[in-house]
Design a protein around this motif. Structure first.
Motif, mmCIF file in Angstrom:
data_model
loop_
_atom_site.group_PDB
_atom_site.id
_atom_site.type_symbol
_atom_site.label_atom_id
_atom_site.label_comp_id
_atom_site.label_asym_id
_atom_site.label_seq_id
_atom_site.Cartn_x
_atom_site.Cartn_y
_atom_site.Cartn_z
ATOM 1 N N VAL A 1 0.837 -1.202 0.000
ATOM 2 C CA VAL A 1 0.000 0.000 0.000
ATOM 3 C C VAL A 1 0.873 1.253 0.000
ATOM 4 O O VAL A 1 0.641 2.192 -0.773
ATOM 5 C CB VAL A 1 -0.968 0.005 1.210
ATOM 6 C CG1 VAL A 1 -1.591 1.374 1.419
ATOM 7 C CG2 VAL A 1 -2.045 -1.048 1.029
ATOM 8 N N GLY A 2 1.898 1.285 0.845
ATOM 9 C CA GLY A 2 2.789 2.443 0.912
ATOM 10 C C GLY A 2 3.520 2.692 -0.401
ATOM 11 O O GLY A 2 3.599 3.823 -0.882
ATOM 12 N N LEU A 3 4.016 1.617 -1.016
ATOM 13 C CA LEU A 3 4.716 1.757 -2.297
ATOM 14 C C LEU A 3 3.755 2.160 -3.424
ATOM 15 O O LEU A 3 4.104 2.970 -4.287
ATOM 16 C CB LEU A 3 5.433 0.459 -2.661
ATOM 17 C CG LEU A 3 6.664 0.133 -1.806
ATOM 18 C CD1 LEU A 3 7.204 -1.249 -2.167
ATOM 19 C CD2 LEU A 3 7.727 1.192 -1.942
ATOM 20 N N GLY A 4 2.546 1.596 -3.407
ATOM 21 C CA GLY A 4 1.547 1.959 -4.429
ATOM 22 C C GLY A 4 1.153 3.422 -4.345
ATOM 23 O O GLY A 4 1.100 4.128 -5.362
ATOM 24 N N LEU A 5 0.909 3.903 -3.136
ATOM 25 C CA LEU A 5 0.546 5.311 -2.960
ATOM 26 C C LEU A 5 1.729 6.224 -3.283
ATOM 27 O O LEU A 5 1.546 7.301 -3.846
ATOM 28 C CB LEU A 5 0.039 5.563 -1.539
ATOM 29 C CG LEU A 5 -1.323 4.936 -1.215
ATOM 30 C CD1 LEU A 5 -1.646 5.119 0.262
ATOM 31 C CD2 LEU A 5 -2.407 5.538 -2.081
ATOM 32 N N LEU A 6 2.930 5.777 -2.950
ATOM 33 C CA LEU A 6 4.121 6.548 -3.297
ATOM 34 C C LEU A 6 4.255 6.667 -4.809
ATOM 35 O O LEU A 6 4.519 7.739 -5.336
ATOM 36 C CB LEU A 6 5.372 5.889 -2.714
ATOM 37 C CG LEU A 6 6.712 6.522 -3.102
ATOM 38 C CD1 LEU A 6 6.834 7.923 -2.518
ATOM 39 C CD2 LEU A 6 7.859 5.648 -2.639
ATOM 40 N N TRP A 7 4.029 5.586 -5.531
ATOM 41 C CA TRP A 7 4.138 5.606 -6.991
ATOM 42 C C TRP A 7 3.094 6.542 -7.609
ATOM 43 O O TRP A 7 3.415 7.358 -8.473
ATOM 44 C CB TRP A 7 3.986 4.193 -7.561
ATOM 45 C CG TRP A 7 4.137 4.155 -9.037
ATOM 46 C CD1 TRP A 7 5.306 4.174 -9.744
ATOM 47 C CD2 TRP A 7 3.085 4.145 -10.003
ATOM 48 N NE1 TRP A 7 5.040 4.168 -11.093
ATOM 49 C CE2 TRP A 7 3.680 4.143 -11.282
ATOM 50 C CE3 TRP A 7 1.703 4.127 -9.923
ATOM 51 C CZ2 TRP A 7 2.940 4.140 -12.449
ATOM 52 C CZ3 TRP A 7 0.969 4.110 -11.089
ATOM 53 C CH2 TRP A 7 1.590 4.116 -12.324
ATOM 54 N N LEU A 8 1.836 6.416 -7.160
ATOM 55 C CA LEU A 8 0.784 7.288 -7.704
ATOM 56 C C LEU A 8 1.075 8.759 -7.420
ATOM 57 O O LEU A 8 0.897 9.616 -8.286
ATOM 58 C CB LEU A 8 -0.575 6.906 -7.117
ATOM 59 C CG LEU A 8 -1.147 5.569 -7.577
ATOM 60 C CD1 LEU A 8 -2.377 5.214 -6.760
ATOM 61 C CD2 LEU A 8 -1.484 5.623 -9.049
ATOM 62 N N THR A 9 1.531 9.042 -6.225
ATOM 63 C CA THR A 9 1.845 10.420 -5.863
ATOM 64 C C THR A 9 3.057 10.930 -6.638
ATOM 65 O O THR A 9 3.099 12.092 -7.046
ATOM 66 C CB THR A 9 2.100 10.533 -4.347
ATOM 67 O OG1 THR A 9 1.013 9.941 -3.648
ATOM 68 C CG2 THR A 9 2.234 11.975 -3.921
ATOM 69 N N ALA A 10 4.032 10.054 -6.885
ATOM 70 C CA ALA A 10 5.215 10.456 -7.645
ATOM 71 C C ALA A 10 4.837 10.850 -9.068
ATOM 72 O O ALA A 10 5.362 11.826 -9.605
ATOM 73 C CB ALA A 10 6.249 9.329 -7.653
ATOM 74 N N VAL A 11 3.908 10.117 -9.678
ATOM 75 C CA VAL A 11 3.442 10.461 -11.023
ATOM 76 C C VAL A 11 2.786 11.837 -11.001
ATOM 77 O O VAL A 11 3.030 12.676 -11.864
ATOM 78 C CB VAL A 11 2.475 9.387 -11.565
ATOM 79 C CG1 VAL A 11 1.793 9.847 -12.837
ATOM 80 C CG2 VAL A 11 3.219 8.080 -11.793
ATOM 81 N N TRP A 12 1.959 12.086 -10.000
ATOM 82 C CA TRP A 12 1.255 13.365 -9.871
ATOM 83 C C TRP A 12 2.244 14.513 -9.667
ATOM 84 O O TRP A 12 2.154 15.559 -10.330
ATOM 85 C CB TRP A 12 0.265 13.273 -8.707
ATOM 86 C CG TRP A 12 -0.505 14.516 -8.438
ATOM 87 C CD1 TRP A 12 -1.596 14.972 -9.108
ATOM 88 C CD2 TRP A 12 -0.239 15.462 -7.402
ATOM 89 N NE1 TRP A 12 -2.022 16.153 -8.548
ATOM 90 C CE2 TRP A 12 -1.210 16.470 -7.501
ATOM 91 C CE3 TRP A 12 0.723 15.549 -6.401
ATOM 92 C CZ2 TRP A 12 -1.244 17.556 -6.634
ATOM 93 C CZ3 TRP A 12 0.683 16.631 -5.543
ATOM 94 C CH2 TRP A 12 -0.297 17.617 -5.677
ATOM 95 N N VAL A 13 3.207 14.335 -8.761
ATOM 96 C CA VAL A 13 4.195 15.385 -8.480
ATOM 97 C C VAL A 13 5.053 15.640 -9.716
ATOM 98 O O VAL A 13 5.314 16.794 -10.076
ATOM 99 C CB VAL A 13 5.058 15.009 -7.257
ATOM 100 C CG1 VAL A 13 6.276 15.920 -7.132
ATOM 101 C CG2 VAL A 13 4.232 15.068 -5.984
ATOM 102 N N PHE A 14 5.490 14.573 -10.387
ATOM 103 C CA PHE A 14 6.311 14.726 -11.582
ATOM 104 C C PHE A 14 5.570 15.525 -12.653
ATOM 105 O O PHE A 14 6.134 16.427 -13.277
ATOM 106 C CB PHE A 14 6.712 13.358 -12.132
ATOM 107 C CG PHE A 14 7.476 13.424 -13.412
ATOM 108 C CD1 PHE A 14 8.810 13.790 -13.419
ATOM 109 C CD2 PHE A 14 6.865 13.134 -14.619
ATOM 110 C CE1 PHE A 14 9.525 13.861 -14.600
ATOM 111 C CE2 PHE A 14 7.563 13.201 -15.810
ATOM 112 C CZ PHE A 14 8.902 13.567 -15.801
ATOM 113 N N ALA A 15 4.293 15.205 -12.863
ATOM 114 C CA ALA A 15 3.504 15.913 -13.878
ATOM 115 C C ALA A 15 3.349 17.392 -13.520
ATOM 116 O O ALA A 15 3.506 18.264 -14.380
ATOM 117 C CB ALA A 15 2.140 15.255 -14.032
ATOM 118 N N ARG A 16 3.051 17.684 -12.273
ATOM 119 C CA ARG A 16 2.898 19.082 -11.862
ATOM 120 C C ARG A 16 4.215 19.843 -11.975
ATOM 121 O O ARG A 16 4.242 20.994 -12.383
ATOM 122 C CB ARG A 16 2.359 19.180 -10.435
ATOM 123 C CG ARG A 16 0.897 18.805 -10.351
ATOM 124 C CD ARG A 16 0.348 19.061 -8.968
ATOM 125 N NE ARG A 16 0.401 20.460 -8.603
ATOM 126 C CZ ARG A 16 -0.561 21.348 -8.792
ATOM 127 N NH1 ARG A 16 -1.673 20.983 -9.379
ATOM 128 N NH2 ARG A 16 -0.425 22.591 -8.404
#
Length: 146
Positions: free
Chosen positions: A45-60
Motif C-alpha cells: 500500500v505504501g509503495l503503491g501510494l508513493l508511486w501514484l503520488t510520484a506520477v502526480w508530483v512529476f507531472a505538476r
C-alpha cells in the motif's frame, strides 16, 4: 549571466511522504489493537501510494513550472525570450488569446497575466501570484534593455 527573478516549481516533494506515512499509521494501528500485522500488505500500500503520488508530483513539476530569468520566461514546457516581450498591458486579455505552456486555458488556481509580444499578439502567462510574476517580468525586461 542569467539570474532567476521568479520561480514556482509546480509542486513540492512533500506529498511523496503521505502514502508511506499512511501505511505506517495503518501498521501502527494494527499493532496497537493487538491484531496480527499485515506488514507485506502495508508495504505494498505504501509503495503503491508513493508511486501514484510520484506520477502526480512529476507531472505538476513538469507542466506547471513558472520561472522568470533575465533572459527567458518559462511556462510549463514552453520557453519565451524576454526580448520577445513588447509590453505587459494592464487589464483583461482579448478573448481567444493563446495560453503559454501549451494548455487550452490557464490552469486552475492560477491567475492570468496578459503579455504583448513584439509581433503584436497577446498571449496569457499565468502564476499563482500574478503581481509577483508581472513585477519579475518588468524587472527582466528592464535588465534586458540595458
Amino acid at each position: 549571466m542569467t539570474t532567476q527573478l521568479y520561480a514556482e516549481p509546480g509542486a513540492s516533494r512533500r506529498p511523496l511522504l503521505y502514502g508511506p506515512l499512511f501505511a505506517l499509521a495503518g501498521l501502527g494501528v494494527e499493532l496497537l489493537i493487538g491484531d496480527r500485522p499485515h506488514t507485506v500488505m502495508w508495504v505494498i500500500v505504501g509503495l503503491g501510494l508513493l508511486w501514484l503520488t510520484a506520477v502526480w508530483v512529476f507531472a505538476r513539476r513538469r507542466f506547471l513550472v513558472v520561472r522568470v530569468t533575465t533572459t527567458h520566461l518559462t511556462q510549463g514546457r514552453e520557453h519565451l525570450k524576454i526580448a520577445d516581450i513588447a509590453a505587459l498591458p494592464d487589464g483583461e486579455a482579448p478573448a481567444g488569446a493563446r495560453v503559454l505552456g501549451g494548455g487550452v486555458s490557464v490552469p486552475r488556481k492560477y491567475a492570468e497575466v496578459p503579455v504583448r509580444l513584439a509581433d503584436g499578439t497577446v498571449v496569457l502567462a499565468w502564476a499563482s501570484d500574478a503581481d509577483a510574476l508581472r513585477a519579475a517580468l518588468r524587472k527582466a525586461r528592464k535588465s534586458s534593455k540595458q
